[in-house]
Design an enzyme around this catalytic site. Sequence first.
Site, PDB file in Angstrom:
ATOM      1  N   TYR A   1      -4.700 -12.641  -3.528  1.00  0.00           N
ATOM      2  CA  TYR A   1      -3.854 -13.367  -2.564  1.00  0.00           C
ATOM      3  C   TYR A   1      -4.681 -14.089  -1.497  1.00  0.00           C
ATOM      4  O   TYR A   1      -4.716 -15.325  -1.449  1.00  0.00           O
ATOM      5  CB  TYR A   1      -2.885 -12.359  -1.948  1.00  0.00           C
ATOM      6  CG  TYR A   1      -2.038 -12.874  -0.806  1.00  0.00           C
ATOM      7  CD1 TYR A   1      -1.515 -14.169  -0.803  1.00  0.00           C
ATOM      8  CD2 TYR A   1      -1.732 -12.040   0.273  1.00  0.00           C
ATOM      9  CE1 TYR A   1      -0.724 -14.619   0.245  1.00  0.00           C
ATOM     10  CE2 TYR A   1      -0.939 -12.476   1.313  1.00  0.00           C
ATOM     11  CZ  TYR A   1      -0.434 -13.765   1.300  1.00  0.00           C
ATOM     12  OH  TYR A   1       0.348 -14.203   2.338  1.00  0.00           O
TER      13      TYR A   1
ATOM     14  N   ALA B   1     -12.746  -8.450  -2.791  1.00  0.00           N
ATOM     15  CA  ALA B   1     -12.369  -7.545  -3.878  1.00  0.00           C
ATOM     16  C   ALA B   1     -12.231  -6.107  -3.374  1.00  0.00           C
ATOM     17  O   ALA B   1     -13.219  -5.505  -2.952  1.00  0.00           O
ATOM     18  CB  ALA B   1     -13.432  -7.609  -4.979  1.00  0.00           C
TER      19      ALA B   1
ATOM     20  N   TYR C   1      -9.091  -2.542  -3.308  1.00  0.00           N
ATOM     21  CA  TYR C   1      -7.705  -2.068  -3.352  1.00  0.00           C
ATOM     22  C   TYR C   1      -7.199  -2.027  -1.916  1.00  0.00           C
ATOM     23  O   TYR C   1      -7.960  -1.728  -0.990  1.00  0.00           O
ATOM     24  CB  TYR C   1      -7.636  -0.672  -3.967  1.00  0.00           C
ATOM     25  CG  TYR C   1      -8.014  -0.626  -5.429  1.00  0.00           C
ATOM     26  CD1 TYR C   1      -7.364  -1.433  -6.359  1.00  0.00           C
ATOM     27  CD2 TYR C   1      -9.013   0.228  -5.882  1.00  0.00           C
ATOM     28  CE1 TYR C   1      -7.707  -1.394  -7.702  1.00  0.00           C
ATOM     29  CE2 TYR C   1      -9.364   0.274  -7.230  1.00  0.00           C
ATOM     30  CZ  TYR C   1      -8.702  -0.543  -8.132  1.00  0.00           C
ATOM     31  OH  TYR C   1      -9.042  -0.503  -9.455  1.00  0.00           O
TER      32      TYR C   1
ATOM     33  N   TYR D   1      -7.474   4.173   2.837  1.00  0.00           N
ATOM     34  CA  TYR D   1      -7.704   2.717   2.785  1.00  0.00           C
ATOM     35  C   TYR D   1      -8.453   2.258   4.037  1.00  0.00           C
ATOM     36  O   TYR D   1      -9.509   1.611   3.951  1.00  0.00           O
ATOM     37  CB  TYR D   1      -6.365   1.975   2.639  1.00  0.00           C
ATOM     38  CG  TYR D   1      -6.492   0.496   2.896  1.00  0.00           C
ATOM     39  CD1 TYR D   1      -7.261  -0.305   2.052  1.00  0.00           C
ATOM     40  CD2 TYR D   1      -5.863  -0.111   3.982  1.00  0.00           C
ATOM     41  CE1 TYR D   1      -7.402  -1.665   2.293  1.00  0.00           C
ATOM     42  CE2 TYR D   1      -5.990  -1.463   4.226  1.00  0.00           C
ATOM     43  CZ  TYR D   1      -6.768  -2.239   3.382  1.00  0.00           C
ATOM     44  OH  TYR D   1      -6.903  -3.582   3.629  1.00  0.00           O
TER      45      TYR D   1
ATOM     46  N   ASN E   1      -1.098  -8.671   9.787  1.00  0.00           N
ATOM     47  CA  ASN E   1      -0.255  -8.794   8.583  1.00  0.00           C
ATOM     48  C   ASN E   1      -0.300 -10.210   8.006  1.00  0.00           C
ATOM     49  O   ASN E   1       0.294 -11.123   8.578  1.00  0.00           O
ATOM     50  CB  ASN E   1       1.181  -8.389   8.905  1.00  0.00           C
ATOM     51  CG  ASN E   1       1.307  -6.888   9.027  1.00  0.00           C
ATOM     52  OD1 ASN E   1       0.628  -6.272   9.854  1.00  0.00           O
ATOM     53  ND2 ASN E   1       2.139  -6.297   8.207  1.00  0.00           N
TER      54      ASN E   1
ATOM     55  N   ARG F   1       9.301   4.670   6.453  1.00  0.00           N
ATOM     56  CA  ARG F   1       8.272   4.812   5.419  1.00  0.00           C
ATOM     57  C   ARG F   1       7.109   5.557   6.071  1.00  0.00           C
ATOM     58  O   ARG F   1       6.707   5.208   7.186  1.00  0.00           O
ATOM     59  CB  ARG F   1       7.846   3.405   4.991  1.00  0.00           C
ATOM     60  CG  ARG F   1       6.947   3.319   3.796  1.00  0.00           C
ATOM     61  CD  ARG F   1       6.706   1.863   3.391  1.00  0.00           C
ATOM     62  NE  ARG F   1       5.844   1.156   4.325  1.00  0.00           N
ATOM     63  CZ  ARG F   1       5.378  -0.086   4.140  1.00  0.00           C
ATOM     64  NH1 ARG F   1       5.718  -0.756   3.054  1.00  0.00           N
ATOM     65  NH2 ARG F   1       4.606  -0.668   5.029  1.00  0.00           N
TER      66      ARG F   1
ATOM     67  N   GLY G   1       3.728   6.842   7.579  1.00  0.00           N
ATOM     68  CA  GLY G   1       2.468   6.208   7.987  1.00  0.00           C
ATOM     69  C   GLY G   1       2.602   4.857   8.655  1.00  0.00           C
ATOM     70  O   GLY G   1       1.591   4.219   8.934  1.00  0.00           O
TER      71      GLY G   1
HETATM   72  N1  UFG Z   1       8.934  -3.066   5.273  1.00  0.00           N
HETATM   73  C1  UFG Z   1      10.255  -2.814   4.948  1.00  0.00           C
HETATM   74  N2  UFG Z   1      10.632  -2.997   3.639  1.00  0.00           N
HETATM   75  C2  UFG Z   1       9.785  -3.414   2.653  1.00  0.00           C
HETATM   76  C3  UFG Z   1       8.434  -3.678   3.013  1.00  0.00           C
HETATM   77  C4  UFG Z   1       8.044  -3.480   4.334  1.00  0.00           C
HETATM   78  O1  UFG Z   1      11.057  -2.438   5.800  1.00  0.00           O
HETATM   79  O2  UFG Z   1      10.201  -3.559   1.490  1.00  0.00           O
HETATM   80  C5  UFG Z   1       8.503  -2.877   6.669  1.00  0.00           C
HETATM   81  C6  UFG Z   1       7.445  -1.799   6.791  1.00  0.00           C
HETATM   82  O3  UFG Z   1       8.036  -0.535   6.922  1.00  0.00           O
HETATM   83  C7  UFG Z   1       6.683  -2.259   8.028  1.00  0.00           C
HETATM   84  C8  UFG Z   1       6.775  -3.784   7.968  1.00  0.00           C
HETATM   85  O4  UFG Z   1       7.873  -4.071   7.098  1.00  0.00           O
HETATM   86  O5  UFG Z   1       7.344  -1.822   9.169  1.00  0.00           O
HETATM   87  C9  UFG Z   1       5.534  -4.441   7.409  1.00  0.00           C
HETATM   88  O6  UFG Z   1       5.188  -3.813   6.177  1.00  0.00           O
HETATM   89  P1  UFG Z   1       4.139  -4.406   5.130  1.00  0.00           P
HETATM   90  O7  UFG Z   1       4.103  -3.464   3.974  1.00  0.00           O
HETATM   91  O8  UFG Z   1       4.460  -5.838   4.855  1.00  0.00           O
HETATM   92  O9  UFG Z   1       2.767  -4.385   5.926  1.00  0.00           O
HETATM   93  P2  UFG Z   1       2.024  -3.162   6.639  1.00  0.00           P
HETATM   94  O10 UFG Z   1       2.109  -3.412   8.119  1.00  0.00           O
HETATM   95  O11 UFG Z   1       2.457  -1.849   6.163  1.00  0.00           O
HETATM   96  O12 UFG Z   1       0.561  -3.327   6.044  1.00  0.00           O
HETATM   97  C10 UFG Z   1      -0.348  -4.307   6.460  1.00  0.00           C
HETATM   98  C11 UFG Z   1      -1.281  -4.633   5.312  1.00  0.00           C
HETATM   99  C12 UFG Z   1      -2.141  -3.450   4.949  1.00  0.00           C
HETATM  100  C13 UFG Z   1      -2.834  -2.927   6.176  1.00  0.00           C
HETATM  101  C14 UFG Z   1      -1.827  -2.632   7.256  1.00  0.00           C
HETATM  102  C15 UFG Z   1      -2.503  -2.230   8.544  1.00  0.00           C
HETATM  103  O13 UFG Z   1      -0.545  -5.045   4.186  1.00  0.00           O
HETATM  104  O14 UFG Z   1      -3.112  -3.841   4.006  1.00  0.00           O
HETATM  105  O15 UFG Z   1      -1.063  -3.808   7.547  1.00  0.00           O
HETATM  106  O16 UFG Z   1      -1.761  -1.232   9.128  1.00  0.00           O
HETATM  107  F1  UFG Z   1      -3.489  -1.782   5.904  1.00  0.00           F
END
Ligand code: UFG
Length: 330
Positions: free
Chosen positions: A10, A79, A81, A146, A175, A285, A287
């Site tokens: 991406y 590269a 995960y 991670y 994000n 969710r 964490g």
């Molecule tokens: N969310 C939902 N529904 C979904 C997906 C996400 O409600 O289907 C919420 C999550 O709970 C969170 C927010 O949307 O509150 C953002 O979630 P994302 O999964 O889009 O992103 P994250 O903040 O969890 O993760 C991002 C990066 C990771 C990185 C992290 C740092 O994608 O690689 O920020 O904390 F590790």
Amino acid sequence: MILVTGGAGYVGSHLVMALLERGKDVIVFDSLELGHIEIIERLKKYGNLKFVQGNLMNLDDIRGVFLVNKNIEAVVHFAAYSQVAESVKNPQKYYYNNVYGTLNLLNAMMEFGVNKIVFSSTAATYGEPEYTPIDENHPQKPINPYGNSKLMVEKIMDDYDKAYGLKSVRLRYFNVAGADSEARIGEWHNPETHLIPNVLKATADKKFKMFGTDYNTKDGTCVRDYINVEDLAKAHILALDYLNNGGDTNYINLGTNDGNTVKEVFTACEEIKGVEIPLEVCPRRGGDPASLVADNKKAREVLGWIPQHDLDDCIKSAYEWEKVLGQIMH
Ligand code: UFG
């Protein structure tokens, strides 16, 4: 010539597009485990792009790239995960790939005298925020494998600088969102876990799951700092310029200084799609911190980087790309 590991993924693919559009020669090294050959084929239309399929876990794969291409000036390393939940369940996969794989890359770089690298790091290296907006002096205390794996690489890069003169810029993303503004490439994960594509993909049969509405935030949902992927790519170009101009090892946040709640993102997606999006409110969710917002002063000062795109731009470009992706999948 710039070597981009993970350039079929991406964020990596958007950097490759930006490099090609600036007339740079690029080599992508990607295992295609998560990246897509279709993305490479699309990118090839825009400049001089070589593709090597290989895995950083095999030292010879990456040594071979340097052996054949003597004119690599710098590396941009994506590269890895990157799924937090998976890293908790399977830490071995994350430490082995993200740390050991990077060691192979760095060792090949040292062997062939390439000493500049821009590294894809993350806000996850900060862990649970002690204050927001988060600046680069915020303590780095990751709360999952991670984040640990990315922080370990940051530390390894510091030690390699002291011992071998490796110059690195570690870009700590918040994000990442959106897609190429001409919908030539975009986000393509399977399964998709990120917020914006999941809202846009929701159907009556597969509703969008909103995780947690009882956080201590303005509307009860989590706040995140959504940074446009084209703006992010631009920051990598500026980081390469910084290193080429003799810049020292550094670490820089990439975000917008501003946050949006999950509900705000959801509503903006409904407005842009012009339809009601099927919604299911779910428990939190595991964490997820309540709020993650970047202080991006250092990126402005050191790189001269100013994000150009707002949240609506991210959603619009992601939506246009979703339509293209739908056609590719059929
Ligand atoms: N969310 C939902 N529904 C979904 C997906 C996400 O409600 O289907 C919420 C999550 O709970 C969170 C927010 O949307 O509150 C953002 O979630 P994302 O999964 O889009 O992103 P994250 O903040 O969890 O993760 C991002 C990066 C990771 C990185 C992290 C740092 O994608 O690689 O920020 O904390 F590790």
